[in-house]
Structures are given as C-alpha cells and as structure tokens.
Scaffold this motif. Sequence first.
Motif, PDB file in Angstrom:
ATOM      1  N   ILE B 137       0.844  -1.203   0.000  1.00  0.00           N
ATOM      2  CA  ILE B 137       0.000   0.000   0.000  1.00  0.00           C
ATOM      3  C   ILE B 137       0.881   1.257   0.000  1.00  0.00           C
ATOM      4  CG2 ILE B 137      -1.688   1.321   1.363  1.00  0.00           C
ATOM      5  CD1 ILE B 137      -2.791  -1.457   2.286  1.00  0.00           C
ATOM      6  N   GLY B 138       1.951   1.226   0.788  1.00  0.00           N
ATOM      7  CA  GLY B 138       2.862   2.370   0.829  1.00  0.00           C
ATOM      8  C   GLY B 138       3.495   2.649  -0.530  1.00  0.00           C
ATOM      9  N   ARG B 139       3.813   1.586  -1.239  1.00  0.00           N
ATOM     10  CA  ARG B 139       4.452   1.715  -2.557  1.00  0.00           C
ATOM     11  C   ARG B 139       3.584   2.516  -3.531  1.00  0.00           C
ATOM     12  NH1 ARG B 139       5.626   2.651  -6.750  1.00  0.00           N
ATOM     13  NH2 ARG B 139       6.745   1.528  -8.401  1.00  0.00           N
ATOM     14  N   GLN B 140       2.278   2.460  -3.331  1.00  0.00           N
ATOM     15  CA  GLN B 140       1.366   3.161  -4.245  1.00  0.00           C
ATOM     16  C   GLN B 140       1.439   4.679  -4.068  1.00  0.00           C
ATOM     17  OE1 GLN B 140       0.370   0.924  -6.316  1.00  0.00           O
ATOM     18  NE2 GLN B 140       0.990  -0.711  -4.901  1.00  0.00           N
ATOM     19  N   SER B 141       2.092   5.126  -2.978  1.00  0.00           N
ATOM     20  CA  SER B 141       2.243   6.571  -2.747  1.00  0.00           C
ATOM     21  C   SER B 141       3.644   7.058  -3.057  1.00  0.00           C
ATOM     22  CB  SER B 141       1.901   6.911  -1.290  1.00  0.00           C
ATOM     23  OG  SER B 141       0.547   6.650  -1.017  1.00  0.00           O
ATOM     24  N   GLY B 199      10.113   6.528   4.280  1.00  0.00           N
ATOM     25  CA  GLY B 199      10.218   5.291   3.495  1.00  0.00           C
ATOM     26  C   GLY B 199       9.638   4.048   4.125  1.00  0.00           C
ATOM     27  N   TYR B 200       8.797   4.187   5.158  1.00  0.00           N
ATOM     28  CA  TYR B 200       8.348   3.003   5.903  1.00  0.00           C
ATOM     29  C   TYR B 200       7.225   2.265   5.199  1.00  0.00           C
ATOM     30  CZ  TYR B 200      11.477   4.090   9.657  1.00  0.00           C
ATOM     31  OH  TYR B 200      12.626   4.299  10.375  1.00  0.00           O
ATOM     32  N   ARG B 246       5.592  16.492  10.877  1.00  0.00           N
ATOM     33  CA  ARG B 246       6.896  17.167  10.819  1.00  0.00           C
ATOM     34  C   ARG B 246       7.550  16.998   9.442  1.00  0.00           C
ATOM     35  NH1 ARG B 246      11.726  14.784  12.541  1.00  0.00           N
ATOM     36  NH2 ARG B 246      13.305  16.140  13.525  1.00  0.00           N
ATOM     37  N   ALA B 247       7.198  15.889   8.761  1.00  0.00           N
ATOM     38  CA  ALA B 247       7.770  15.596   7.435  1.00  0.00           C
ATOM     39  C   ALA B 247       6.838  16.027   6.307  1.00  0.00           C
ATOM     40  CB  ALA B 247       8.063  14.102   7.325  1.00  0.00           C
ATOM     41  N   ARG B 248       5.782  16.777   6.635  1.00  0.00           N
ATOM     42  CA  ARG B 248       4.785  17.158   5.617  1.00  0.00           C
ATOM     43  C   ARG B 248       5.472  17.818   4.423  1.00  0.00           C
ATOM     44  NH1 ARG B 248       5.372  20.412   9.648  1.00  0.00           N
ATOM     45  NH2 ARG B 248       5.237  22.677   9.482  1.00  0.00           N
ATOM     46  N   GLY B 249       5.070  17.398   3.246  1.00  0.00           N
ATOM     47  CA  GLY B 249       5.662  17.962   2.036  1.00  0.00           C
ATOM     48  C   GLY B 249       6.856  17.182   1.515  1.00  0.00           C
ATOM     49  N   LEU B 250       7.518  16.395   2.368  1.00  0.00           N
ATOM     50  CA  LEU B 250       8.604  15.532   1.867  1.00  0.00           C
ATOM     51  C   LEU B 250       7.986  14.383   1.070  1.00  0.00           C
ATOM     52  CD1 LEU B 250      11.080  15.391   4.917  1.00  0.00           C
ATOM     53  CD2 LEU B 250      11.058  16.970   2.971  1.00  0.00           C
ATOM     54  N   THR B 251       8.810  13.738   0.279  1.00  0.00           N
ATOM     55  CA  THR B 251       8.306  12.749  -0.673  1.00  0.00           C
ATOM     56  C   THR B 251       8.326  11.345  -0.077  1.00  0.00           C
ATOM     57  OG1 THR B 251       9.166  14.133  -2.448  1.00  0.00           O
ATOM     58  CG2 THR B 251       8.664  11.852  -3.005  1.00  0.00           C
ATOM     59  N   VAL B 252       7.233  10.627  -0.284  1.00  0.00           N
ATOM     60  CA  VAL B 252       7.183   9.210   0.131  1.00  0.00           C
ATOM     61  C   VAL B 252       8.158   8.401  -0.721  1.00  0.00           C
ATOM     62  CG1 VAL B 252       5.730   7.158   0.313  1.00  0.00           C
ATOM     63  CG2 VAL B 252       4.779   9.416   0.871  1.00  0.00           C
ATOM     64  N   GLU B 253       8.976   7.564  -0.048  1.00  0.00           N
ATOM     65  CA  GLU B 253       9.962   6.747  -0.765  1.00  0.00           C
ATOM     66  C   GLU B 253       9.677   5.259  -0.661  1.00  0.00           C
ATOM     67  OE1 GLU B 253      13.838   7.660   0.916  1.00  0.00           O
ATOM     68  OE2 GLU B 253      13.158   9.712   1.240  1.00  0.00           O
ATOM     69  N   THR B 254       8.628   4.884   0.018  1.00  0.00           N
ATOM     70  CA  THR B 254       8.361   3.482   0.343  1.00  0.00           C
ATOM     71  C   THR B 254       8.472   2.596  -0.890  1.00  0.00           C
ATOM     72  OG1 THR B 254       6.859   4.250   2.063  1.00  0.00           O
ATOM     73  CG2 THR B 254       6.662   1.930   1.416  1.00  0.00           C
ATOM     74  N   PRO B 255       9.205   1.489  -0.816  1.00  0.00           N
ATOM     75  CA  PRO B 255       9.924   0.993   0.365  1.00  0.00           C
ATOM     76  C   PRO B 255      11.356   1.508   0.417  1.00  0.00           C
ATOM     77  CG  PRO B 255       9.924  -0.684  -1.340  1.00  0.00           C
ATOM     78  CD  PRO B 255       9.228   0.518  -1.920  1.00  0.00           C
ATOM     79  N   GLY B 256      11.711   2.145   1.535  1.00  0.00           N
ATOM     80  CA  GLY B 256      13.050   2.712   1.695  1.00  0.00           C
ATOM     81  C   GLY B 256      14.069   1.683   2.159  1.00  0.00           C
ATOM     82  N   VAL B 257      15.331   2.016   1.965  1.00  0.00           N
ATOM     83  CA  VAL B 257      16.435   1.204   2.500  1.00  0.00           C
ATOM     84  C   VAL B 257      17.288   2.123   3.369  1.00  0.00           C
ATOM     85  CG1 VAL B 257      18.472  -0.189   1.930  1.00  0.00           C
ATOM     86  CG2 VAL B 257      16.475  -0.230   0.414  1.00  0.00           C
ATOM     87  N   ARG B 258      17.632   1.645   4.556  1.00  0.00           N
ATOM     88  CA  ARG B 258      18.431   2.451   5.485  1.00  0.00           C
ATOM     89  C   ARG B 258      19.496   1.586   6.143  1.00  0.00           C
ATOM     90  NH1 ARG B 258      16.059   5.694   3.020  1.00  0.00           N
ATOM     91  NH2 ARG B 258      14.896   7.527   3.702  1.00  0.00           N
ATOM     92  N   PRO B 259      20.587   2.226   6.649  1.00  0.00           N
ATOM     93  CA  PRO B 259      21.677   1.410   7.227  1.00  0.00           C
ATOM     94  C   PRO B 259      21.274   0.674   8.509  1.00  0.00           C
ATOM     95  CG  PRO B 259      22.183   3.764   7.400  1.00  0.00           C
ATOM     96  CD  PRO B 259      20.886   3.654   6.660  1.00  0.00           C
TER      97      PRO B 259
END
Lengths: 148, 259
Positions: B137-141, B199-200, B246-259
């Motif tokens: 579902i996140g990927r669709q955004s 990216g969650y 707090r992140a309003r306006g930033l871009t959804v990256e789902t699915p993200g990769v982080r260290p």
Amino acid sequence: MTARAAMGVLLASLAGGAGYADELLPYRIEGNAVPVSLTGKPGDAARGRTIVTNRTLGLCLLCHSGPFPEERFQGNLAPDMRGAGTRWSTGELRLRMVDSHRLNPDTIMPAYYMIDGLNLVAPAFRGKPLLTAEQIEDVVAFLATLRD
Amino acid sequence: MKRFHALMCAVVLAAVAGPAGSADIPLDQRRSGYADLGRDTKAMQDDDTSNPASLGVQDGEALWSQKAGTAGKACAECHGDAAASMKGVAARYPAFSPARKGPIDLEQRINLCRTENQKAEPLAFESRELLALTAYIGRQSRGMPIVQSDARLTSAIDAGRKLFTQRIGQISLSCAQCHDDNWGKQLASSLVPQGHPTGYPIYRLEWQSLGSLQRRLRNCMIGMRAEPYAYGAPESVELELYLMWRARGLTVETPGVRP
C-alpha cells in the motif's frame, strides 16, 4: 541486633546487586563543583580511561572525541575531551559527571549519578545511576589527567 | 472549500508551532535520510530489482488479491486495483478515525478492515503479512508528498510533539535533542538523521529485514534505556503522526532502504 535482623540487613545489601544500591551516596555541591570525592577516596585514572572508552558503560565516545588513537568513530555532538583537566577543577568535573543538568537544563550530557526525576526508564535500569560512585571517581581522576 | 481547507491547515500549524526548548527544523532545511545514504545504499533503494524490500511489496501484492476471513473476501474485491485506490493513502496516514476519535496508523487501518470487513483475525505487528501489505500500500504513494492537514488531529499532533520533546530513559534524552538540535552530527559511527519517516516500512540493513516505523522508534527508545511504548499504543501512533506532520511535504519513498 538479633542474628535474624542482622541476616535481614545482609540480604538487603546483597539484593542491591552488581555493585549498585537504590540509594545514592550523599554529596555536597559548592558553586559549580562537588568538591569532595563521592566515595571519600581518590579514583583510579587507568580504570577511568577504560570506562571512558567503553561504549556500553561510559558511553562518552558516542558524543565526545578525545586522545584515544586506538578508538575509531568518535562522536562530535559534544566537545573534545582534550584539556578537560585544564579547563575544569576536579570538583567541577565531578559535578559535570554527577548532574550535568544542574549546570545546563538543556544539555545532552547525561547525569551519571541521578536516579530521581527520570521518565520511562526501562525496568532493568530503574533505580540505578549510569555509573557507580566508584566509577565516577575513576572517570574524574582520568579526566583530570587530560591536560593539553 | 479550498479556502476552508487552507484555513484549517493554518489552524493546525499555529496550534502545534513550537513551545520553548528545541526549535523546529526550518521547512526548507528538512532532508530525508536518503540524502545522506552511501552511493551503494541509494542504488539499492532506487532499483526495484536490487531493493530487498521489493520482496515484501510483492508478497503484499499477492495478499491483496487473496481471500481472507470468514467473509471470504480479498482486499481487491472492495478496493479494486491498488495502484488507483491506494494511491496517496499512505502519504496521509496516520489518519483520523471517527470510531476511535483519534489517529490510527496504516497497520491499524489494515487490521480494522480485516476484523470488520473480512471477518479475519488481525495480523500481528511486524508479522510478514502485515509488513507486506503495508509495504504494498505504501508503494502506491511513492513519489507523492506527505500530507498532514486534518484539523481533527491537532491535539494528537500536539501530544506527539510532547512525546518527541520529553526526556526519556536512564540516558534521559528526548527525540528532539538529537533529531531537531543535532542532526548531521556523528553519534560515534552513525550520522544523526533528522528522522523523517519517508520510506516506511523500510528494509534496514542492521535488521536484515523489513520493519515498521514503530519498530524503529523502539530501537531508539531502547538505546535511551527507556521502556518502549507497546505496538499500537496511543503514544506510538501519536509519535508516528507527529513525525509525519513534521515531514509534511517531503516525498514518500516506500519501500526505503536504510543502514
């Protein structure tokens, strides 16, 4: 004291476990310093160095850097520890360790000898200061040697 | 209607704007953790064939069309093609639930659909299935801006801010002391990020698995030697909500990769 009562006291002191006690030793603040050793004895600077560089005990290098050439990845959220023994007296170093919040309410430096007024502490750490009085004296003794 | 909407946004912003203590990061200085990833990790996230979270998205796509519960219905039977019906949904969660009179996150929304409509057991937090559906579902955004402008959530956002700015644990630090005041610095080997949940669910290399924002929050709380809030607890959702606001306006990256 009866033998039974004496045994009770002994068990209670053992229950503290791991060298910690639920009661902290009393200390006196004078100005910006705690002038007298928490334990009444001077700390051991060599043991203090091992505490400072231990990232799960002293935690110092997560935020600070210092003269530790063997330690990679030292933090930069807080000042370098070099020269701490010149900038501060032993008593001032001790207050910084014991209750840094008293000097700056917004500091990110933890108060290493404080158990009251904390919020949402995990059960395993409740009622325990970050370091024991002995460990704090060792760290203070080590920091006092950082003179350049 | 548009004017009303803009007015309500202003009300939300005014009500939540910073009290004493940590200052908010200026809107134009906010950056996703992606910006500070190494080249290899960026490449891993950017390419769906190398992004390890893609497997979760694919699992979620399969589950979307799979019948569940005693109602014998699949998500797709009501919602149709997720690429259309779920577009932008994750970008505006947590969202207001009239039934609960407060915010619910995407995982809770999925489980409400399961229990109420599919008549199925709720999925456990961090279960493979719930992470997979959330990732799908996140990927669709992906590529859409995060939106938090529902005036009914003002008090919950404010509650989240209080949680974000309160000292916790034996270490006694607040989220804000690191992520508002000291982002960009080195906590030993780790760069302190601003902490935007863009990216969650993420594939976290440290976990070697997909995981939720709540799992990530627990990691930080345990680091502070604090007792983490339970999965699905109001505090957990208020923190998620505050972070998305707090992140309003930033871009959804789902699915993200982080260290």
